[in-house]
Design an enzyme around this catalytic site. Structure first.
Site, short mmCIF file in Angstrom:
data_model
loop_
_atom_site.label_atom_id
_atom_site.label_comp_id
_atom_site.label_asym_id
_atom_site.label_seq_id
_atom_site.Cartn_x
_atom_site.Cartn_y
_atom_site.Cartn_z
N SER A 71 46.89 -4.10 29.67
CA SER A 71 47.88 -4.76 30.53
C SER A 71 49.17 -3.96 30.62
O SER A 71 49.52 -3.20 29.72
CB SER A 71 48.21 -6.15 29.98
OG SER A 71 47.04 -6.89 29.75
N1 SAH Z 1 44.40 -7.23 25.45
C1 SAH Z 1 43.82 -6.00 25.93
C2 SAH Z 1 43.49 -6.02 27.40
C3 SAH Z 1 42.38 -6.95 27.68
S1 SAH Z 1 41.43 -6.63 29.11
C4 SAH Z 1 44.68 -4.81 25.61
O1 SAH Z 1 45.78 -4.96 25.06
O2 SAH Z 1 44.23 -3.68 25.87
C5 SAH Z 1 40.34 -8.01 28.92
C6 SAH Z 1 39.28 -7.83 27.90
O3 SAH Z 1 38.57 -9.05 27.79
C7 SAH Z 1 38.23 -6.78 28.26
O4 SAH Z 1 38.15 -5.84 27.23
C8 SAH Z 1 36.94 -7.58 28.38
O5 SAH Z 1 35.79 -6.87 27.93
C9 SAH Z 1 37.22 -8.77 27.50
N2 SAH Z 1 36.44 -9.97 27.76
C10 SAH Z 1 35.98 -10.48 28.93
N3 SAH Z 1 35.32 -11.62 28.73
C11 SAH Z 1 35.35 -11.87 27.39
C12 SAH Z 1 34.84 -12.90 26.56
N4 SAH Z 1 34.17 -13.93 27.05
N5 SAH Z 1 35.06 -12.82 25.22
C13 SAH Z 1 35.75 -11.77 24.69
N6 SAH Z 1 36.26 -10.77 25.43
C14 SAH Z 1 36.07 -10.83 26.76
#
Ligand code: SAH
Length: 208
Positions: free
Chosen positions: A59
């Protein structure tokens, strides 16, 4: 001379409503490039989201800061993050609370985030692989839950795992073709209420 992280805080966060010194200090101290690989590293401190592996994103710094500020972490709190991605948001949370577990659906991302966080010396944090829409019941309840991917509604399991007085921040996809509504939910006994913070664009929460 200011470091790139100090400049990021002064230029992108302070002028845009991030006032919590604990959040600002955490983000001054965490090397964001360590959570990126290849050519993305040289853009680590820019005012935007960046691509990471598995088609996911880290993000924008301002969004990380505002979400962290909104949940008002206290030193004794325990926290849950859904969507570890690069691990950067988890690192910011870990600086501000007692313990955090972060759940990631993609094993490859979880593994690389865990390695980065270990290398940087974070020891109050666990990375778990799984479907975060189910939360992480083993360590519940949580004072704070931060969801870093967009859901169409608030997953019931997360509400159940939120402590009395707990705060939960999550992007909610209301209409398919529009930005998501970032919401701050609070729980008091069995009453859960929310307020809308601002529009955001997160990758979707996937299930299964
Ligand atoms: N917080 C992260 C950015 C997250 S992007 C950072 O600081 O880099 C969103 C993430 O959520 C992705 O890596 C994706 O694979 C994950 N995601 C999507 N659906 C999910 C689920 N049901 N459970 C866990 N992770 C999930």
């Amino acid at each position: 001379m200011a470091t790139p992280a100090e400049r990021m805080v002064a230029e992108q966060l302070v002028p845009h409503g991030v006032t919590d010194e604990r959040v600002l200090n955490a983000m001054r101290s965490i090397p964001r490039e360590e959570f990126l690989s290849g050519s993305a590293r040289r853009h680590a401190y820019e005012d935007r989201a960046l691509a990471i592996d598995c088609g996911q994103t880290i993000s924008q710094p301002l969004v990380v800061a505002l979400m962290t500020q909104a949940v008002n972490l206290q030193p004794d709190d325990s926290a849950l993050e859904v969507g570890t991605g690069s691990g950067y948001q988890a690192a910011v949370l870990a600086r501000l609370c007692r313990h955090i577990v972060t759940v990631e659906l993609e094993p490859a991302l979880a593994e690389s985030a865990a390695a980065t966080l270990r290398r940087l010396g974070f020891d109050n944090l666990e990375v778990a692989v799984g479907d975060g829409s189910l939360g992480w019941p083993e360590l519940a309840p949580y004072d704070v839950i931060l969801v870093a991917c967009a859901a169409t509604s608030l997953p019931a399991a997360l509400v159940h795992q939120l402590a009395d007085g707990g705060r939960l921040v999550i992007p909610i996809q209301i209409a398919g073709d529009q930005p998501q509504d970032l919401r701050l939910y609070t729980r008091h006994a069995d009453e859960v209420t929310y307020r809308s913070l601002f529009p955001v664009l997160f990758v979707p929460l996937r299930t299964g």
